[in-house]
Scaffold this motif. Structure first.
Motif, PDB file in Angstrom:
ATOM      1  N   ARG A   1      -2.848 -38.975  10.037  1.00  0.00           N
ATOM      2  CA  ARG A   1      -2.868 -37.905  11.034  1.00  0.00           C
ATOM      3  C   ARG A   1      -3.871 -38.153  12.163  1.00  0.00           C
ATOM      4  O   ARG A   1      -3.797 -37.531  13.221  1.00  0.00           O
TER       5      ARG A   1
ATOM      6  N   ALA B   1      -3.088 -40.989  16.100  1.00  0.00           N
ATOM      7  CA  ALA B   1      -2.769 -40.647  17.487  1.00  0.00           C
ATOM      8  C   ALA B   1      -4.047 -40.430  18.300  1.00  0.00           C
ATOM      9  O   ALA B   1      -4.164 -40.881  19.441  1.00  0.00           O
TER      10      ALA B   1
ATOM     11  N   PHE C   1       1.094 -42.099  22.489  1.00  0.00           N
ATOM     12  CA  PHE C   1       1.945 -41.556  21.438  1.00  0.00           C
ATOM     13  C   PHE C   1       2.764 -40.411  22.015  1.00  0.00           C
ATOM     14  O   PHE C   1       2.214 -39.469  22.601  1.00  0.00           O
ATOM     15  N   HIS C   2       4.086 -40.488  21.823  1.00  0.00           N
ATOM     16  CA  HIS C   2       4.921 -39.334  22.153  1.00  0.00           C
ATOM     17  C   HIS C   2       4.663 -38.265  21.089  1.00  0.00           C
ATOM     18  O   HIS C   2       4.354 -38.588  19.938  1.00  0.00           O
ATOM     19  N   PRO C   3       4.729 -36.994  21.455  1.00  0.00           N
ATOM     20  CA  PRO C   3       4.502 -35.934  20.458  1.00  0.00           C
ATOM     21  C   PRO C   3       5.350 -36.099  19.204  1.00  0.00           C
ATOM     22  O   PRO C   3       4.920 -35.744  18.096  1.00  0.00           O
ATOM     23  N   LYS C   4       6.548 -36.664  19.365  1.00  0.00           N
ATOM     24  CA  LYS C   4       7.414 -36.864  18.201  1.00  0.00           C
ATOM     25  C   LYS C   4       6.762 -37.835  17.221  1.00  0.00           C
ATOM     26  O   LYS C   4       6.756 -37.611  15.997  1.00  0.00           O
TER      27      LYS C   4
ATOM     28  N   ALA D   1       3.531 -38.519  17.040  1.00  0.00           N
ATOM     29  CA  ALA D   1       2.331 -37.888  16.487  1.00  0.00           C
ATOM     30  C   ALA D   1       2.685 -36.952  15.341  1.00  0.00           C
ATOM     31  O   ALA D   1       1.981 -36.894  14.321  1.00  0.00           O
ATOM     32  N   ASP D   2       3.801 -36.191  15.479  1.00  0.00           N
ATOM     33  CA  ASP D   2       4.213 -35.270  14.418  1.00  0.00           C
ATOM     34  C   ASP D   2       4.608 -36.031  13.163  1.00  0.00           C
ATOM     35  O   ASP D   2       4.328 -35.598  12.034  1.00  0.00           O
TER      36      ASP D   2
ATOM     37  N   LYS E   1       1.477 -37.028  11.263  1.00  0.00           N
ATOM     38  CA  LYS E   1       0.787 -35.899  10.648  1.00  0.00           C
ATOM     39  C   LYS E   1       1.390 -35.534   9.293  1.00  0.00           C
ATOM     40  O   LYS E   1       0.717 -34.934   8.448  1.00  0.00           O
TER      41      LYS E   1
ATOM     42  N   TYR F   1      11.531 -38.353  27.938  1.00  0.00           N
ATOM     43  CA  TYR F   1      10.405 -39.006  28.619  1.00  0.00           C
ATOM     44  C   TYR F   1      10.655 -39.175  30.114  1.00  0.00           C
ATOM     45  O   TYR F   1       9.942 -38.602  30.938  1.00  0.00           O
TER      46      TYR F   1
ATOM     47  N   SER G   1       8.425 -43.480  17.576  1.00  0.00           N
ATOM     48  CA  SER G   1       8.675 -43.271  16.157  1.00  0.00           C
ATOM     49  C   SER G   1       7.979 -44.363  15.359  1.00  0.00           C
ATOM     50  O   SER G   1       7.954 -45.529  15.765  1.00  0.00           O
TER      51      SER G   1
END
Length: 730
Positions: free
Chosen positions: A582, A585, A598-601, A603-604, A607, A676, A720
């Motif tokens: 986690r 990022a 890092f794209h939020p995807k 990063a999620d 986590k 993006y 990803s």
């Protein structure tokens, strides 16, 4: 002249000079406190007082203006004589006022009119010194002046550490075994300085012409603190107030109880009991009991201890009214007015016991109106009043009065035994001398004799002692400082002259050498020109090669520096590497800003993982490789071979980066696309993750990082990781 007389005159030996002794007869070190004025104003006022005193001494010679000149007095001593009270010629206040005072214009001077006076002014050190030498002209009360005696009066002022220090010293040079008094004129100057409200002199306590009175506990503590100070250099004469209490005040309905301000009410029931029985004198055994009470042995009541040391325990009592309770009796104390007795005259003593004469009591603070002919049996005061000696010898010692109420406190704080009505001569501990005590009985029987002895003690105490004068410079020290300043000035002048001479000589030698070399230079000039022309031709050909090599060297150096900088950054990133998925990022954001995001995807996805789900160090290696070596190869900064070599050096393994092929992107767009790139309406649109980094094929140990490369921003965008996305075969 006869023959015998002539022979005698020729053979008579020369008269021998008498051997003199030289010693300091009077010494004082004091501080002029700096209050509202600046130290310079206080110093100027002190110098003015000293010059006025000197002007008065030389009045019969025309004064300082004739002997010295106005220009050397710095404007501190106005022409036309001393200023009158209320009118200061310089526009300032008379007698050393603040206005019109200044140190500019002061200078040193010497007066030699049979009497020698010398003044030294050192402005760099703000030090002013005066020395006056005069023969003995006889002291007040002395029969004749002492032949051969020379009196040297010294006064000096100096500003040091923001305060004005003052020193005074009278040095006597006289034949041995001389005992006559001398005339001390310097004390008049000291009094002028002490009385000037803009100067004042302090030696622990202010120097004044009246005794200091320890009338409060705070004042007493201040005085005792100075008396016990190791730096004290003035003796002290301390007089204890005397208090007699031979009767108590009786009145109908009870005896008025008086109390000291600092003590509890003093109840003495047995005295009242004896009065009721008609006893006019206290028996000896009762006096012993009273002495115990003074030391606190008897809880029934006590008097201050010094009352018994001075013989002050009451021996006679006024008659008390019949029926008065013994516990109501109390000793009348000083400073407390008696209680009003309704219907009874203040001094009337009704109800006295038969056979005992009523004795009225005089209590300090009692209202006037005593009955005619009434004798005061209780009173207070100083058996040895120091007022006169304090006025005459104010610069020799400090004189102190201690009231009756604070004598016990004085004894406890000072450690000196004191007797009520007694007097103490207390010299400084570090300068020697013994503490002398004079009892109340001695003062009663011979006050003049005791005062004369005390005056002699304080007059002679400072003689021949080694005093400390702080940072004050008397004339010898001022002369030495002046000589040192002149010596340093002369040394600087000589050094400057020597340096100038050496510089001129060196310049001449260099000029001669230049002239000698000139001919040789001229002869070789033509040969050098020819040789240089040849060298220039050769250099023109070598110039471009040198430039090329230099450019290559700069490039190599820059590359080495960049490599070193990259290595430092890499080490910092490695030290900061996360341990949990986690935190990856955030780590990327800290160390690869502007290179990889890092794209939020993505990063999620990280986590949702734990440290046991994936190999975090391997992920960090892969992301670091993409942000540095792979990106540098994409930008053309390094070749593909260099990228692979660096990868092996840093990670001890290769990382394979390939495009995403097949129909996977179109078949599983939810996995392979992220929002993006900006579309034609200005909003992010679905953009494929068309590149991936692959490590391993085993489902248990594989790593996949799917990303796109933003050519416009030169940025790698991770969408990803770390799992393998869906494919037709996986």
């Amino acid at each position: 002249m006869t023959k015998s007389t002539e022979i005698t005159d020729k053979t008579m030996p020369p008269r021998r000079l008498a051997k003199n002794i030289r010693y300091p007869a009077y010494q004082l070190f004091a501080i002029a406190p700096v209050r509202k004025e600046s130290p310079e104003i206080v110093l100027a006022a002190a110098i003015r007082e000293a010059m006025e005193w000197l002007d008065e001494r030389f009045r019969d010679f025309g004064g300082l203006h004739r002997l010295v000149g106005v220009q050397k007095l710095g404007g501190l001593l106005p022409p036309g004589g001393l200023p009158q009270v209320g009118a200061a010629p310089d526009g300032g206040q008379a007698h050393g006022g603040r206005q019109g005072l200044g140190l500019s214009g002061l200078s040193s001077f010497i007066i030699n009119e049979g009497y020698r006076a010398e003044v030294s002014w050192l402005p760099a050190h703000t030090s002013w010194s005066l020395q006056l030498s005069e023969p003995d002209m006889g002291a007040a009360g002395a029969d004749e002046p002492v032949p051969g005696r020379l009196i040297e009066s010294n006064a000096a002022f100096r500003i040091f550490s923001g305060r004005v220090e003052c020193g005074f010293r009278v040095v006597i040079s006289e034949p041995k075994k001389t005992h006559s008094a001398y005339s001390d004129h310097l004390i008049a100057l000291i009094r002028r300085l002490a009385e000037n409200p803009h100067i004042g002199l302090v030696h622990g306590l202010p120097i004044q012409g009246t005794p200091h009175v320890a009338d409060t506990a705070a004042t007493l503590k201040k005085i005792v603190r100075w008396l016990r100070d190791k730096e004290r250099m003035m003796p002290a004469v301390i007089s204890m107030e005397h208090f007699t209490a031979d009767a108590v005040l009786a009145a109908p309905g009870g005896i008025v109880a008086h109390a000291l301000p600092q003590a509890q009410e003093i109840i003495i029931p047995h005295i009242a009991d004896l009065a009721l029985k008609g006893s006019a004198e206290l028996p000896e055994e009762y006096m012993d009991r009273m002495a115990k009470r003074a030391s606190g042995d008897n809880a029934g009541g006590r008097l201050p201890a010094h009352m018994y040391r001075g013989g002050l325990a009451p021996k006679a009592l006024a008659g008390a009214a019949p029926g008065v309770a013994p516990e109501a009796m109390a000793v009348p104390l000083p400073g407390v007015a008696p209680m009003a007795m309704p219907g009874v005259a203040p001094m009337a003593m009704p109800g006295a016991v038969p056979g005992i004469a009523a004795v009225p009591v005089a209590v300090p603070g009692m209202a006037s109106g005593m009955a005619p002919g009434a004798a005061a049996a209780g009173k207070r005061g100083y058996l040895l009043d120091l007022g006169g000696i304090a006025m005459n010898k104010s610069g020799y010692a400090q004189f102190i009065h201690v009231p009756f109420e604070l004598q016990d406190a004085f004894q406890k704080l000072s450690g000196q035994n004191c007797e009520c009505g007694g007097t103490i001569f207390w010299p400084p501990a570090d300068l020697g001398g013994i503490v002398r005590r004079y009892s109340a009985e001695q003062a009663r029987e011979g006050a003049r004799l005791v005062l004369s002895q005390l005056e002699s003690l304080v007059q002679s105490y400072a003689s021949a002692k080694r005093y400390s004068f702080g940072n004050v410079w008397f004339m010898p020290e001022a002369k030495q400082a002046e000589q040192e300043m002149l010596g340093r000035t002369n040394e600087l002048a000589l050094e400057l002259e020597r340096a100038t001479s050496e510089k001129e000589r060196a310049l001449e030698l260099r000029l001669q050498e230049a002239l000698l070399e000139h001919d040789g230079l001229l002869k070789n000039a033509e040969k050098k020109v020819e040789r240089l022309q040849e060298e220039i031709s050769a250099l023109i050909g070598d110039k471009y090669e040198a430039q090329r090599r230099f450019s290559l060297a700069l490039d190599e150096k820059e590359q080495a520096l960049n490599l070193k900088d990259s290595e430092i950054k890499r080490l910092k990133a490695m030290l900061d590497r996360p341990k949990e998925p986690r935190d990856v990022a955030a780590w990327v954001g800290r160390h690869f800003r502007g290179k990889l995001i890092f794209h939020p995807k993505a990063a999620d996805l990280m986590k949702k993982l734990t440290a046991g789900d994936t190999d975090v160090p391997l992920i960090c290696d892969a992301l670091e490789f993409l942000a540095t070596d792979y990106r540098n190869e994409m930008l053309g900064m390094i070749s593909e071979d260099e990228m692979r070599s660096l990868c092996m050096q840093k990670y001890n393994r290769p990382f394979e980066v390939t495009p995403v092929r097949g129909v996977a992107i179109d078949k599983w767009p939810g996995e392979y696309k992220i929002k993006y790139n900006i579309g034609h309406v200005g909003k992010p649109v679905e953009t494929p993750l068309d590149i991936h980094l692959r490590v391993g094929n085993d489902s248990g140990n594989l790593l996949r990082v799917y990303f796109l490369y933003d050519k416009e921003n030169k940025l790698i965008v991770v969408g990803s990781l770390p799992k393998h996305l869906s494919t037709e075969s996986y």
